[in-house]
Design a protein around this motif. Structure first.
Motif, PDB file in Angstrom:
ATOM      1  N   ILE A 503       0.811  -1.021   0.245  1.00  0.00           N
ATOM      2  CA  ILE A 503       0.276  -0.154   0.002  1.00  0.00           C
ATOM      3  C   ILE A 503       1.299   1.574   0.334  1.00  0.00           C
ATOM      4  O   ILE A 503       0.581   2.261  -0.717  1.00  0.00           O
ATOM      5  N   CYS A 504       1.148   1.566   1.192  1.00  0.00           N
ATOM      6  CA  CYS A 504       2.898   2.102   0.851  1.00  0.00           C
ATOM      7  C   CYS A 504       3.580   2.561  -0.604  1.00  0.00           C
ATOM      8  O   CYS A 504       3.921   3.888  -0.542  1.00  0.00           O
ATOM      9  N   GLY A 505       3.930   1.806  -0.736  1.00  0.00           N
ATOM     10  CA  GLY A 505       4.512   1.501  -2.490  1.00  0.00           C
ATOM     11  C   GLY A 505       3.839   2.209  -3.496  1.00  0.00           C
ATOM     12  O   GLY A 505       4.665   2.852  -4.206  1.00  0.00           O
ATOM     13  N   LYS A 506       2.533   2.425  -3.649  1.00  0.00           N
ATOM     14  CA  LYS A 506       1.968   3.275  -4.616  1.00  0.00           C
ATOM     15  C   LYS A 506       1.673   4.091  -4.576  1.00  0.00           C
ATOM     16  O   LYS A 506       0.974   4.744  -5.267  1.00  0.00           O
ATOM     17  N   LEU A 507       2.042   5.108  -2.793  1.00  0.00           N
ATOM     18  CA  LEU A 507       1.883   6.390  -2.346  1.00  0.00           C
ATOM     19  C   LEU A 507       2.794   6.695  -2.861  1.00  0.00           C
ATOM     20  O   LEU A 507       4.120   6.829  -3.095  1.00  0.00           O
ATOM     21  N   PRO A 508       2.478   8.439  -3.619  1.00  0.00           N
ATOM     22  CA  PRO A 508       3.604   9.248  -4.363  1.00  0.00           C
ATOM     23  C   PRO A 508       4.608   9.231  -3.139  1.00  0.00           C
ATOM     24  O   PRO A 508       4.694   9.514  -2.407  1.00  0.00           O
ATOM     25  N   ALA A 509       6.215   9.527  -3.466  1.00  0.00           N
ATOM     26  CA  ALA A 509       6.733   9.868  -2.637  1.00  0.00           C
ATOM     27  C   ALA A 509       6.825  11.848  -2.489  1.00  0.00           C
ATOM     28  O   ALA A 509       7.235  11.428  -1.154  1.00  0.00           O
ATOM     29  N   ALA A 510       5.805  12.263  -2.469  1.00  0.00           N
ATOM     30  CA  ALA A 510       5.800  14.044  -2.112  1.00  0.00           C
ATOM     31  C   ALA A 510       4.703  13.760  -1.292  1.00  0.00           C
ATOM     32  O   ALA A 510       4.433  14.626  -0.645  1.00  0.00           O
ATOM     33  N   ASP A 511       3.501  12.974  -1.057  1.00  0.00           N
ATOM     34  CA  ASP A 511       2.206  12.496  -0.203  1.00  0.00           C
ATOM     35  C   ASP A 511       3.271  12.250   0.979  1.00  0.00           C
ATOM     36  O   ASP A 511       3.676  11.309   1.589  1.00  0.00           O
ATOM     37  N   PRO A 512       2.225  13.018   1.712  1.00  0.00           N
ATOM     38  CA  PRO A 512       2.580  13.410   3.140  1.00  0.00           C
ATOM     39  C   PRO A 512       2.226  12.158   3.781  1.00  0.00           C
ATOM     40  O   PRO A 512       2.591  11.447   4.815  1.00  0.00           O
ATOM     41  N   GLN A 513       0.747  11.677   3.117  1.00  0.00           N
ATOM     42  CA  GLN A 513       0.915   9.737   3.560  1.00  0.00           C
ATOM     43  C   GLN A 513       1.499   8.808   3.927  1.00  0.00           C
ATOM     44  O   GLN A 513       1.766   7.705   4.440  1.00  0.00           O
ATOM     45  N   THR A 515       4.833   9.226   4.849  1.00  0.00           N
ATOM     46  CA  THR A 515       5.399   8.156   5.973  1.00  0.00           C
ATOM     47  C   THR A 515       4.693   7.886   6.869  1.00  0.00           C
ATOM     48  O   THR A 515       5.350   6.628   7.837  1.00  0.00           O
ATOM     49  N   VAL A 516       3.517   8.817   6.800  1.00  0.00           N
ATOM     50  CA  VAL A 516       2.533   8.583   7.623  1.00  0.00           C
ATOM     51  C   VAL A 516       2.635   6.609   7.963  1.00  0.00           C
ATOM     52  O   VAL A 516       2.502   5.549   9.000  1.00  0.00           O
ATOM     53  N   CYS A 517       1.913   6.413   6.531  1.00  0.00           N
ATOM     54  CA  CYS A 517       1.887   4.753   6.359  1.00  0.00           C
ATOM     55  C   CYS A 517       3.406   4.018   6.875  1.00  0.00           C
ATOM     56  O   CYS A 517       3.053   2.828   7.645  1.00  0.00           O
ATOM     57  N   GLN A 518       4.196   4.540   6.273  1.00  0.00           N
ATOM     58  CA  GLN A 518       5.401   3.620   6.532  1.00  0.00           C
ATOM     59  C   GLN A 518       5.424   3.124   8.195  1.00  0.00           C
ATOM     60  O   GLN A 518       6.006   2.766   8.314  1.00  0.00           O
ATOM     61  N   GLY A 519       5.206   4.299   8.357  1.00  0.00           N
ATOM     62  CA  GLY A 519       5.093   3.922  10.365  1.00  0.00           C
ATOM     63  C   GLY A 519       4.210   3.768  11.178  1.00  0.00           C
ATOM     64  O   GLY A 519       4.638   2.727  11.806  1.00  0.00           O
TER      65      GLY A 519
END
Length: 524
Positions: A503-513, A515-519
């Motif tokens: 899920i996190c991998g599909k989020l754009p690098a600039a999306d604030p979400q 970092t949250v997802c990865q944590g």
């Protein structure tokens, strides 16, 4: 908002063991009352398009303030606001003077807007100037008359509450009574409030109570300060307080009927916490304070001018005081709770109000040790409520109190399955997973499936890692990491980790979400 902080029915079915009578269904009256409430709220020209930028543009163009209501269909306090404030003609009339924006937490983009405006707890109500400056956060826990008074003052003020607070702390002598009223009635218990840093909340409230003119507003600020001190976290600053002197000030406030009525929310929400904070176990000062508090609470519970939910709040406070020093509610109090809850429930027909009343009544019954009565009420309400999953969660909590882990887990699962709305489903799903970890920690297959479902839903939501969504997913993640801290559930945990990484991998690098997802799940 307040979870008691913050903080938390009515009798529709019978328990033969307690001799409670079966109460009639309210269908006909409910339809009429609900239709009336809907019609009244229809008179408010709510913007529900989730185009907040356009709403602010409209406010600026028309030079009107913007009123933001942040809520959810299932939320009991939100339903209380709808039943007692939004349906009043006075509020409808005032709504012509501002741009009313209705932001439901389950609508597209809502959680992202929530992050922008720092709103999390339902309900939150904020009044903005046309240029977007926050004027004040309105209190959702006061009665409708007080609320409308505060709203009128906020609409007429030229200062934001933040500016007013700065002037007050600087000792400005030109502040008016209305200015102090806005400070006293600000939503200080909102964890997202922006007036002061959380760690400075207690000293700020106590200082404001000293600087303000003696009277209602200073008393309210003082009570807020003492409650904040009583519930302070270790990271917060709590100045030295003369507890004997503070007890006398609280007693004086409680003893005055008008002061008690004006501060009913604080008297109900803070009864146990303030008493524990100011007095020692089984001491004479504690007995004196408890007796005085109970006298005031009985008057509030009997006051027909107060909303039904608030009257139940006074009953809940009595029950909480009875539990001090590990005591159990006596039979006389249990019977009194049964009687009062039954009378209030029978008088409640509006569907909005019932969502709030039934929640409070179930909490009162459960707190008094009447879990069977609470269950009977909740189960009957499942057929009537527009959001039955909320009450399923309470049934799970009751089962948990009994020590019935299987029934508790099943109710939490039913609640998740019945929940509606993307943000609501993430909240209920996260709670279900967290409950399974506690109630059935060795059932890896069930936990794995539940986590898979929750993350599967998160993957389909654009704002899965903003605000309330983020908070509940992070809470679930911590539970799972703690569950696997010794590596006993590594297979299930790793599957969850892999799914989340996808899920996190599909989020754009600039999306604030991202970092949250990865944590959400830390390395185990």
């Amino acid at each position: 908002m307040k979870t008691i902080s913050s903080l938390m029915v009515a009798l529709l079915a019978t328990s033969v063991a307690t001799g409670m009578t079966v109460l009639p269904a309210y269908a006909a009256d409910s339809k009429a009352a609900s239709a009336s409430a809907h019609a009244a709220q229809a008179g408010i020209d709510w913007r529900k398009d989730n185009n907040v930028d356009a709403a602010f543009a409209q406010a600026k163009a028309s030079n009107k303030p913007l009123f933001l209501y942040w809520g959810a269909i299932w939320c009991p306090p939100c339903n209380q606001v709808k039943a007692t404030i939004f349906n009043r003609q006075e509020f409808i009339d005032k709504s012509r003077h501002f741009i009313p924006v209705y932001l439901d937490g389950d609508t597209p983009g809502a959680q992202k807007f929530a992050s922008q405006f720092k709103v999390r707890g339902y309900p939150t109500m904020i009044l903005f100037k046309p240029d977007g400056t926050e004027i004040t956060r309105l209190p959702g826990e006061v009665d409708s008359e007080r609320y409308l008074q505060v709203l009128t003052q906020a609409l007429n003020t030229t200062l934001s509450v933040q500016d007013t607070m700065k002037l007050a702390l600087a000792g400005n002598k030109n502040l008016k009574d209305e200015d102090w009223s806005l400070l006293a009635d600000y939503s200080w218990d909102d964890p997202e409030q922006k007036l002061v840093a959380g760690k400075e909340l207690v000293p700020t409230l106590l200082k404001l109570s000293e600087l303000g003119p003696a009277g209602l507003h200073a008393t309210r600020l003082y009570l807020r300060g003492i409650y904040a001190a009583a519930t302070a976290k270790p990271s917060q600053t709590v100045p030295a307080i003369d507890k004997a002197q503070a007890t006398e000030k609280v007693l004086k406030a409680i003893a005055d009927p008008k002061t008690a009525r004006d501060n009913m929310d604080l008297l109900s929400n803070g009864a146990k916490e303030i008493t524990e904070f100011l007095t020692t176990s089984k001491s004479e000062p504690r007995t004196k304070l408890v007796n005085a508090w109970n006298t005031a609470l009985v008057k509030l519970a009997d006051d027909a001018s107060i909303s039904k939910t608030d009257r139940l709040g006074a009953i809940i406070a009595q029950v909480s005081l009875a539990s001090l020093d590990n005591a159990k509610p006596e039979a006389a109090l249990q019977k009194e709770v049964q009687k009062r809850v039954g009378l209030i429930e029978q008088a409640t027909s509006d569907a909005y109000e019932r969502q709030s009343v039934v929640n409070a009544a179930a909490y009162a019954l459960g707190g008094a040790g009447l879990l069977d009565d609470s269950d009977a009420l909740l189960k009957a309400e499942l057929k009537r409520s527009h959001s039955p999953y909320y009450f399923m969660s309470t049934l799970g909590s009751n089962a948990k109190k009994r020590g019935d882990k299987v029934a508790a887990a099943n109710w939490y699962e039913q609640a998740y399955n019945a929940a509606k709305g993307p943000a609501t489903r993430l909240q209920w799903g996260s709670n279900y997973v967290s409950s399974l970890v506690e109630l059935a920690p060795n059932d890896d297959a069930r936990i794995e499936k539940a986590v898979q479902n929750v993350f599967g839903e998160a993957a389909k939501i654009d704002n899965a890692f903003y605000e309330r969504n983020r908070a509940y997913l992070e809470k679930m993640g911590k539970k799972l990491t703690e569950w696997n801290k010794e590596g006993k559930h590594q297979v299930a945990y790793q599957k969850a980790r892999t799914q989340l990484d996808g899920i996190c991998g599909k989020l754009p690098a600039a999306d604030p979400q991202k970092t949250v997802c990865q944590g959400v799940l830390t390395k185990s």
